[in-house]
Design an enzyme around this catalytic site. Structure first.
Site, PDB file in Angstrom:
ATOM      1  N   LYS A  89      96.247  37.400  30.812  1.00 21.60           N
ATOM      2  CA  LYS A  89      96.556  35.975  30.639  1.00 21.60           C
ATOM      3  C   LYS A  89      95.390  35.138  30.109  1.00 21.60           C
ATOM      4  O   LYS A  89      95.611  34.116  29.475  1.00 21.60           O
ATOM      5  CB  LYS A  89      97.034  35.376  31.967  1.00 21.60           C
ATOM      6  CG  LYS A  89      98.430  35.822  32.360  1.00 21.60           C
ATOM      7  CD  LYS A  89      98.887  35.156  33.633  1.00 21.60           C
ATOM      8  CE  LYS A  89     100.273  35.655  34.002  1.00 21.60           C
ATOM      9  NZ  LYS A  89     100.814  34.988  35.176  1.00 21.60           N
ATOM     10  N   ASP A 141     104.208  29.127  33.756  1.00 30.58           N
ATOM     11  CA  ASP A 141     104.076  29.378  35.200  1.00 30.58           C
ATOM     12  C   ASP A 141     104.005  28.076  36.005  1.00 30.58           C
ATOM     13  O   ASP A 141     104.490  28.005  37.130  1.00 30.58           O
ATOM     14  CB  ASP A 141     102.787  30.165  35.502  1.00 30.58           C
ATOM     15  CG  ASP A 141     102.901  31.630  35.115  1.00 30.58           C
ATOM     16  OD1 ASP A 141     104.019  32.162  35.149  1.00 30.58           O
ATOM     17  OD2 ASP A 141     101.865  32.231  34.792  1.00 30.58           O
TER      18      ASP A 141
HETATM   19  P1  ATR Z   1      96.774  36.262  38.198  1.00 29.79           P
HETATM   20  O1  ATR Z   1      96.618  35.975  36.741  1.00 29.79           O
HETATM   21  O2  ATR Z   1      98.070  36.903  38.554  1.00 29.79           O
HETATM   22  O3  ATR Z   1      96.486  35.087  39.066  1.00 29.79           O
HETATM   23  P2  ATR Z   1      94.108  37.273  38.582  1.00 29.79           P
HETATM   24  O4  ATR Z   1      93.608  36.256  37.630  1.00 29.79           O
HETATM   25  O5  ATR Z   1      93.589  38.663  38.491  1.00 29.79           O
HETATM   26  O6  ATR Z   1      95.690  37.399  38.514  1.00 29.79           O
HETATM   27  O7  ATR Z   1      93.845  36.691  40.071  1.00 29.79           O
HETATM   28  C1  ATR Z   1      94.150  37.416  41.198  1.00 29.79           C
HETATM   29  C2  ATR Z   1      93.792  36.613  42.451  1.00 29.79           C
HETATM   30  O8  ATR Z   1      94.157  37.382  43.581  1.00 29.79           O
HETATM   31  C3  ATR Z   1      92.314  36.309  42.602  1.00 29.79           C
HETATM   32  O9  ATR Z   1      92.145  35.079  43.236  1.00 29.79           O
HETATM   33  C4  ATR Z   1      91.839  37.450  43.513  1.00 29.79           C
HETATM   34  O10 ATR Z   1      90.724  37.136  44.312  1.00 29.79           O
HETATM   35  P3  ATR Z   1      89.208  37.162  43.712  1.00 29.79           P
HETATM   36  O11 ATR Z   1      89.019  35.873  42.965  1.00 29.79           O
HETATM   37  O12 ATR Z   1      88.354  37.289  44.901  1.00 29.79           O
HETATM   38  O13 ATR Z   1      89.165  38.374  42.820  1.00 29.79           O
HETATM   39  C5  ATR Z   1      93.025  37.606  44.405  1.00 29.79           C
HETATM   40  N1  ATR Z   1      93.100  38.959  44.972  1.00 29.79           N
HETATM   41  C6  ATR Z   1      93.539  40.076  44.346  1.00 29.79           C
HETATM   42  N2  ATR Z   1      93.453  41.139  45.179  1.00 29.79           N
HETATM   43  C7  ATR Z   1      92.941  40.672  46.341  1.00 29.79           C
HETATM   44  C8  ATR Z   1      92.608  41.274  47.594  1.00 29.79           C
HETATM   45  N3  ATR Z   1      92.778  42.578  47.808  1.00 29.79           N
HETATM   46  N4  ATR Z   1      92.126  40.478  48.572  1.00 29.79           N
HETATM   47  C9  ATR Z   1      91.955  39.159  48.367  1.00 29.79           C
HETATM   48  N5  ATR Z   1      92.243  38.539  47.210  1.00 29.79           N
HETATM   49  C10 ATR Z   1      92.722  39.279  46.213  1.00 29.79           C
END
Ligand code: ATR
Length: 275
Positions: free
Chosen positions: A72, A108
């Site tokens: 994205k 979104d």
């Molecule tokens: P999207 O575009 O779907 O929002 P992204 O930009 O990769 O996907 O963002 C994913 C979010 O989920 C992030 O805020 C991530 O936290 P970090 O900023 O710390 O990376 C969060 N996230 C994903 N897996 C996680 C996990 N196992 N525990 C806590 N937060 C998680």
């Protein structure tokens, strides 16, 4: 029937194998008699692969694309124009190809806000869990509607940055239980299959009357939503938001409004146990 004039649309994601987008867009094309087909592609997550994929859309005259994790943000430099809302959010989930010129949009934001409006957003404290692309879309929408944003995120730097952008506050994950919010929205992948038992927000901070929304829809009834219902909260599942963002994409590509109930039904009937 697929002919020599069938227009191709696609979803770009990695992994993409669980995507429900092909199901719903193909059902809507068929329903409205549009000569188009929608497929799933999974390019490598490298700059070179993303650039080549954008060139392929132009060269092969692919009509448009849905964009999902992890593309994205990384696709943005390779587009010809970015719509104002997508620019503000800093993420693109939809590409429209108009005669070789690619424009990026973000559907979104409106899709997340629409199901919350009936409960009222203005003046409410809205806790957003996560600080990625989906979180940014939701946070900008909430702020625009007059809600007070609280961001909870694992990576503090990202959480603080997002809170700062929308005039909200940041709370680290280990203090999430202290958050007092009327609305809680999980935008992370926590709770998504296969790790369905992971709770994205502490149970102790959920109270009767809290509105809880989850963007995860595999499974549809996430651990967060089940827990919230047991605590007397109102819940909104991720499928509603997913279908709303897809319907808005469909309209950008075709100028037509798809049957949202048909889209939802198609996902539910063909989920093959995923939901
Ligand atoms: P999207 O575009 O779907 O929002 P992204 O930009 O990769 O996907 O963002 C994913 C979010 O989920 C992030 O805020 C991530 O936290 P970090 O900023 O710390 O990376 C969060 N996230 C994903 N897996 C996680 C996990 N196992 N525990 C806590 N937060 C998680």
């Amino acid at each position: 029937m697929i002919t020599s004039t069938t227009c191709l649309y696609c979803v770009l994601g990695n992994p993409v194998v669980h995507s429900k987008s092909p199901l719903i867009h193909n059902a809507a094309f068929k329903d409205l008699g549009i000569n188009a087909v929608y497929l799933a592609f999974s390019p490598e997550n490298t700059k070179a692969a993303v650039r080549t994929t954008m060139d392929a859309i132009r060269t092969l005259n692919i009509g448009g694309a849905s964009v999902t994790i992890p593309f994205k943000e990384v696709i943005m430099p390779y587009l010809d124009r970015i719509d104002t809302m997508a620019q503000t959010i800093g993420a693109v989930n939809t590409i429209v190809n108009r005669e070789g010129r690619l424009t990026g949009y973000n559907t979104d934001c409106e899709a997340a806000i629409a199901p919350l409006r009936p409960f009222g957003i203005k003046g409410k404290t809205v806790c957003i869990v996560g600080a990625g692309g989906a979180a940014r879309a939701v946070a900008h929408g909430i702020a625009a509607e007059g809600g007070k944003v609280v961001v909870v995120n694992r990576t503090q730097e990202k959480g603080r940055a997002l809170a700062g952008r929308v005039g909200g506050t940041f709370v680290p994950v280990d203090r999430a239980a202290e958050v007092e919010a009327q609305v809680v929205i999980n935008t992370t992948s926590l709770g998504m299959a296969p790790d369905t038992q992971t709770l994205s927000f502490p149970e102790s901070a959920l109270h009767p009357g809290t509105v809880v929304m989850d963007v995860v829809y595999t499974p549809m009834d996430t651990c967060l939503l089940k827990t919230a219902r047991a605590k007397g909260c109102t819940t909104i599942d991720g499928l509603s938001m997913f279908v709303a963002q897809a319907a808005a994409q469909f309209t950008l590509w075709t100028g037509q409004h798809p049957d949202i109930e048909l889209m939802k039904r198609t996902v539910l009937e063909n989920a093959l146990g995923d939901l």
